[in-house]
Design a protein around this motif. Structure first.
Motif, short mmCIF file in Angstrom:
data_model
loop_
_atom_site.label_atom_id
_atom_site.label_comp_id
_atom_site.label_asym_id
_atom_site.label_seq_id
_atom_site.Cartn_x
_atom_site.Cartn_y
_atom_site.Cartn_z
N GLY A 353 0.80 -1.21 0.00
CA GLY A 353 0.00 0.00 0.00
C GLY A 353 0.83 1.26 0.00
O GLY A 353 0.42 2.27 -0.58
N LEU A 354 1.98 1.25 0.67
CA LEU A 354 2.87 2.40 0.71
C LEU A 354 4.20 2.14 0.01
O LEU A 354 4.82 3.06 -0.49
CB LEU A 354 3.15 2.82 2.17
N ARG A 355 4.62 0.87 -0.02
CA ARG A 355 5.91 0.52 -0.58
C ARG A 355 5.76 -0.65 -1.55
O ARG A 355 4.85 -1.46 -1.42
CB ARG A 355 6.90 0.13 0.52
N THR A 356 6.68 -0.68 -2.51
CA THR A 356 6.84 -1.86 -3.36
C THR A 356 8.24 -2.40 -3.13
O THR A 356 9.22 -1.64 -3.15
CB THR A 356 6.63 -1.51 -4.84
N VAL A 357 8.34 -3.70 -2.90
CA VAL A 357 9.60 -4.33 -2.53
C VAL A 357 9.93 -5.39 -3.58
O VAL A 357 9.07 -6.20 -3.95
CB VAL A 357 9.51 -4.97 -1.13
N ARG A 358 11.19 -5.36 -4.05
CA ARG A 358 11.67 -6.39 -4.98
C ARG A 358 12.71 -7.25 -4.28
O ARG A 358 13.72 -6.73 -3.78
CB ARG A 358 12.27 -5.73 -6.23
N TYR A 359 12.44 -8.53 -4.25
CA TYR A 359 13.36 -9.52 -3.67
C TYR A 359 13.88 -10.39 -4.81
O TYR A 359 13.10 -10.85 -5.66
CB TYR A 359 12.65 -10.38 -2.64
N SER A 360 15.18 -10.60 -4.84
CA SER A 360 15.77 -11.47 -5.86
C SER A 360 16.87 -12.31 -5.23
O SER A 360 17.58 -11.85 -4.34
CB SER A 360 16.33 -10.64 -7.02
N GLU A 361 16.97 -13.54 -5.71
CA GLU A 361 18.01 -14.46 -5.27
C GLU A 361 18.50 -15.22 -6.48
O GLU A 361 17.73 -15.56 -7.38
CB GLU A 361 17.49 -15.42 -4.21
N PRO A 362 19.80 -15.48 -6.58
CA PRO A 362 20.33 -16.20 -7.75
C PRO A 362 19.84 -17.65 -7.78
O PRO A 362 19.70 -18.30 -6.74
CB PRO A 362 21.84 -16.10 -7.58
N LEU A 363 19.56 -18.12 -8.99
CA LEU A 363 19.15 -19.51 -9.14
C LEU A 363 20.30 -20.47 -8.90
O LEU A 363 20.10 -21.59 -8.42
CB LEU A 363 18.56 -19.73 -10.54
N SER A 364 21.51 -20.05 -9.21
CA SER A 364 22.68 -20.89 -8.95
C SER A 364 23.20 -20.63 -7.55
O SER A 364 23.13 -19.49 -7.05
CB SER A 364 23.78 -20.58 -9.97
N PRO A 365 23.71 -21.64 -6.85
CA PRO A 365 24.17 -21.44 -5.47
C PRO A 365 25.41 -20.55 -5.40
O PRO A 365 26.18 -20.46 -6.34
CB PRO A 365 24.47 -22.87 -4.99
N GLY A 366 25.54 -19.90 -4.25
CA GLY A 366 26.74 -19.11 -4.00
C GLY A 366 26.52 -17.62 -3.99
O GLY A 366 27.41 -16.88 -3.55
N GLY A 367 25.40 -17.13 -4.45
CA GLY A 367 25.15 -15.70 -4.47
C GLY A 367 24.39 -15.22 -3.25
O GLY A 367 24.00 -16.00 -2.38
N HIS A 368 24.19 -13.92 -3.16
CA HIS A 368 23.47 -13.31 -2.05
C HIS A 368 22.14 -12.74 -2.55
O HIS A 368 22.02 -12.33 -3.71
CB HIS A 368 24.30 -12.19 -1.41
N ALA A 369 21.18 -12.72 -1.65
CA ALA A 369 19.87 -12.16 -1.99
C ALA A 369 19.95 -10.63 -2.02
O ALA A 369 20.78 -10.02 -1.34
CB ALA A 369 18.83 -12.62 -0.98
N LYS A 370 19.06 -10.02 -2.80
CA LYS A 370 18.97 -8.57 -2.91
C LYS A 370 17.56 -8.13 -2.53
O LYS A 370 16.58 -8.81 -2.85
CB LYS A 370 19.30 -8.10 -4.32
N LEU A 371 17.48 -6.99 -1.87
CA LEU A 371 16.20 -6.45 -1.41
C LEU A 371 16.19 -4.96 -1.68
O LEU A 371 17.08 -4.23 -1.22
CB LEU A 371 16.01 -6.74 0.08
N HIS A 372 15.19 -4.50 -2.44
CA HIS A 372 15.10 -3.08 -2.76
C HIS A 372 13.72 -2.57 -2.35
O HIS A 372 12.70 -3.19 -2.66
CB HIS A 372 15.32 -2.84 -4.25
N PHE A 373 13.69 -1.41 -1.65
CA PHE A 373 12.46 -0.78 -1.19
C PHE A 373 12.22 0.51 -1.99
O PHE A 373 13.16 1.29 -2.19
CB PHE A 373 12.54 -0.42 0.30
N ALA A 374 10.99 0.71 -2.41
CA ALA A 374 10.63 1.93 -3.14
C ALA A 374 9.26 2.40 -2.67
O ALA A 374 8.36 1.59 -2.43
CB ALA A 374 10.60 1.68 -4.65
N ARG A 375 9.13 3.72 -2.51
CA ARG A 375 7.83 4.30 -2.14
C ARG A 375 6.94 4.38 -3.36
O ARG A 375 7.33 4.91 -4.40
CB ARG A 375 8.02 5.70 -1.56
N THR A 376 5.71 3.87 -3.24
CA THR A 376 4.76 3.86 -4.35
C THR A 376 3.35 4.19 -3.88
O THR A 376 2.38 3.67 -4.40
CB THR A 376 4.76 2.50 -5.06
N SER A 377 3.21 5.03 -2.87
CA SER A 377 1.88 5.38 -2.38
C SER A 377 1.21 6.35 -3.35
O SER A 377 1.88 7.12 -4.03
CB SER A 377 1.99 6.02 -0.99
N SER A 378 -0.13 6.29 -3.39
CA SER A 378 -0.94 7.18 -4.24
C SER A 378 -0.54 7.06 -5.70
O SER A 378 -0.43 8.06 -6.42
CB SER A 378 -0.81 8.63 -3.76
#
Length: 568
Positions: A353-378
């Motif tokens: 409702g106020l934020r849109t969040v993108r979560y990504s993780e590599p399909l191959s092992p060994g990588g780190h997850a990424k998390l991005h927050f963005a304001r998207t209200s109204s």
């Protein structure tokens, strides 16, 4: 209690409290609409919604007799013909109308900047921490609302009674006179004059969501100010608690058998999933109308990992956010937008409702997850038209909204080159599109041209561009005044004049801050250059951000390079 309707010796009709209550409950929505539209437009939409509900709910206290209209004595009808459908609604409608009209009557020397005294009184219902307002309507509803705001309260009431409630003129006059209106004929005449071609479908418009105070949206209040007040209240509560402990020698602990369990963390089972039909027929065109898409929307393990990382990011998670974006845990009611595989990553898009969040993780092992927050209200149909689902090696893939019918790409620095169609998958993901160069000379500025579906939000084309955020910025244009153009309002930057103006301005987008929601180029003046070098145009570039503040700059564009360097 009186159980039947009868005439009293002083010429008044008696109506029972049960009849009045039944009429109020049966016609509650119409009564709230009448009160909402009769109240002064100077009140905020939040205050008008609460006041309208309060007026209707307080119509029953102070039960009195009602004067009967003179009529020829007739045979007494049966009790079934004198139920709440006759006198109940009419009596309650008069009470609601009389109280709503009183809100526009200010005492003598009362400051115009303050609401009337009645509006300052506390009245149930009371809402804390939220702002309520009806859903926003279309162009016709906005035009009708503006026309009604310029009328007096008695004329607005006459318009609602005659158009929305479809009461005959004689009944409207009698109701206005009983409510204390001095000239009901004049009020009804002015209300009839409002029935112009622009509002010819008044019955339909007045029943739309724009004027329905019983179907409302919620938004938070000023969060920063609320946090300050909560801290102050917490300090006061702590002092009171310490004093209570000192004064109280013994206490009793709460019974664990009657204690209410607290809500646990959000899991995949708690995610909200919009129906797949809302993209074409929803009353709102924003992120709440996005159905879940992607091949892994049923992968509970992936969704639980995304929510757990959002709630408590483990070590090694790469976090990023746009300025002033809250990174707290997901609330209950979080919506799933997408879950699938893009460019070698498993990607999950969530919206609360106020934020849109993108979560990504590599399909191959060994990588780190990424998390991005963005304001998207109204958000609206243009600012919620696409999301960057993946960005690799300077190219971005977009997930387009369900109401987008066609996608294309064009170079803003080459306005004469037509847009090139973009391939879009069945899930709504575009092919990789090259973004603006992060460094070096500005010799190209790609933009995404989208066209919405006529079935969903009205067919129109508009431009968005990637400024490095999760949501691309919406580009608009305001032409020079005069030359027979309509009112100077921002319009879509897809015409020849708009593209020519943006060709001089696109490279300046690189200097804008993060979190830009929309950018408008407004040409406000033109002047001839000395020596017959052509005509220069002065433009105001305004960048609106999701967090509220704007950034404004003034540019001058010349038709060709001038002596001493290139034209700005």
């Amino acid at each position: 209690m009186v159980t039947s309707q009868r005439r009293s010796p002083d010429g008044r009709e008696r109506i029972t409290l049960r009849e009045a209550e039944a009429g109020l409950v049966e016609h509650y929505t119409a009564l709230v609409r009448l009160a909402y539209l009769t109240l002064p437009p100077t009140l905020s939409r939040h205050r008008r919604v609460l006041t309208a509900h309060g007026l209707v709910q307080r119509a029953l206290p102070g039960f009195r007799l009602r004067k009967a209209a003179p009529r020829v004595p007739a045979q007494r009808p049966g009790p079934t013909r004198l139920g709440p459908e006759r006198l109940g609604p009419a009596w309650v409608r008069e009470r609601v109308l009389r109280t709503a009209l009183a809100y526009e009557r200010r005492p003598r020397r009362w400051p115009k900047s303050l609401p009337p005294p009645r509006a300052l009184r506390p009245m149930l219902p009371v809402v804390w921490g939220l702002r309520l307002f009806p859903r926003t309507g279309g162009r016709e509803e906005i035009a009708l609302g503006q026309a009604l705001s310029g009328l007096s309260a008695d004329v607005r009431a006459a318009f609602v009674l005659s158009r929305a409630d479809e009461l005959p003129d004689a009944q409207v006059r009698a109701l206005l006179e009983a409510a204390g209106v001095g000239h009901p004929d004049r009020s009804l005449r002015v209300a009839r004059q409002l029935d112009a071609p622009a509002v010819a479908a008044a019955q339909t418009l007045l029943r739309s969501a724009e004027f329905n105070a019983c179907s409302v949206q919620t938004r938070p209040t000023d969060l920063l100010r609320r946090r300050q007040r909560c801290r102050l209240a917490g300090a006061v509560a702590a002092v009171v608690a310490v004093g209570a402990v000192v004064l109280t020698a013994t206490g009793s602990a709460p019974d664990p058998r009657t204690a209410r369990p607290a809500l646990g963390p959000v899991t995949a089972a708690d995610l909200v999933r919009a129906p797949r039909t809302t993209g074409a027929g929803a009353s709102r065109a924003d992120f709440t109308a996005w159905p879940p898409r992607g091949v892994r929307t049923r992968d509970r393990d992936l969704l639980d990992r995304a929510l757990a990382t959002w709630s408590r990011p483990p070590r090694g998670t790469r976090l990023s956010r746009t300025p002033d974006t809250f990174t707290g845990p997901p609330p209950h009611g979080t919506q799933l937008l997408y879950a699938g595989e893009v460019a070698g990553d498993a990607v999950v898009l969530l919206h609360d409702g106020l934020r849109t969040v993108r979560y990504s993780e590599p399909l191959s092992p060994g990588g780190h997850a990424k998390l991005h927050f963005a304001r998207t209200s109204s958000s609206d149909a243009t600012t919620a038209a696409a999301l960057v689902v993946s960005r690799t090696r300077g190219a971005a893939r977009y997930l387009t909204a369900p109401w987008i019918a066609a996608s294309a790409t064009r170079d803003l620095l080459r306005p004469d080159v037509p847009a090139r169609p973009v391939r879009v998958s069945a899930e709504g993901i575009t092919e990789p599109l090259r973004g603006p160069a992060a460094s070096g000379p500005c010799d190209s500025w790609p933009a995404l041209q989208l066209r919405s579906s006529a079935r969903a939000v009205g067919q129109r084309a508009f431009l968005v561009t990637d400024l490095g955020d999760l949501v691309p910025a919406h580009l608009t244009y305001t032409p020079l005044p005069g030359r027979g153009t309509p009112a100077r309002q921002p319009r879509e930057a897809t015409g020849a004049a708009a593209l020519a103006s943006w060709a001089h301005t696109a490279c300046h987008l690189a200097g804008l801050p993060e979190g830009v929601r929309a950018v408008n180029v407004s040409d406000f003046a033109g002047q001839p250059l000395p020596g017959g070098a052509g005509r220069a145009v002065w433009s105001c570039v305004r960048a609106d951000t999701w967090r509220g503040p704007d950034e404004v700059s003034v540019r001058i564009s010349c038709p060709r390079p001038v002596e001493g360097g290139r034209a700005p």
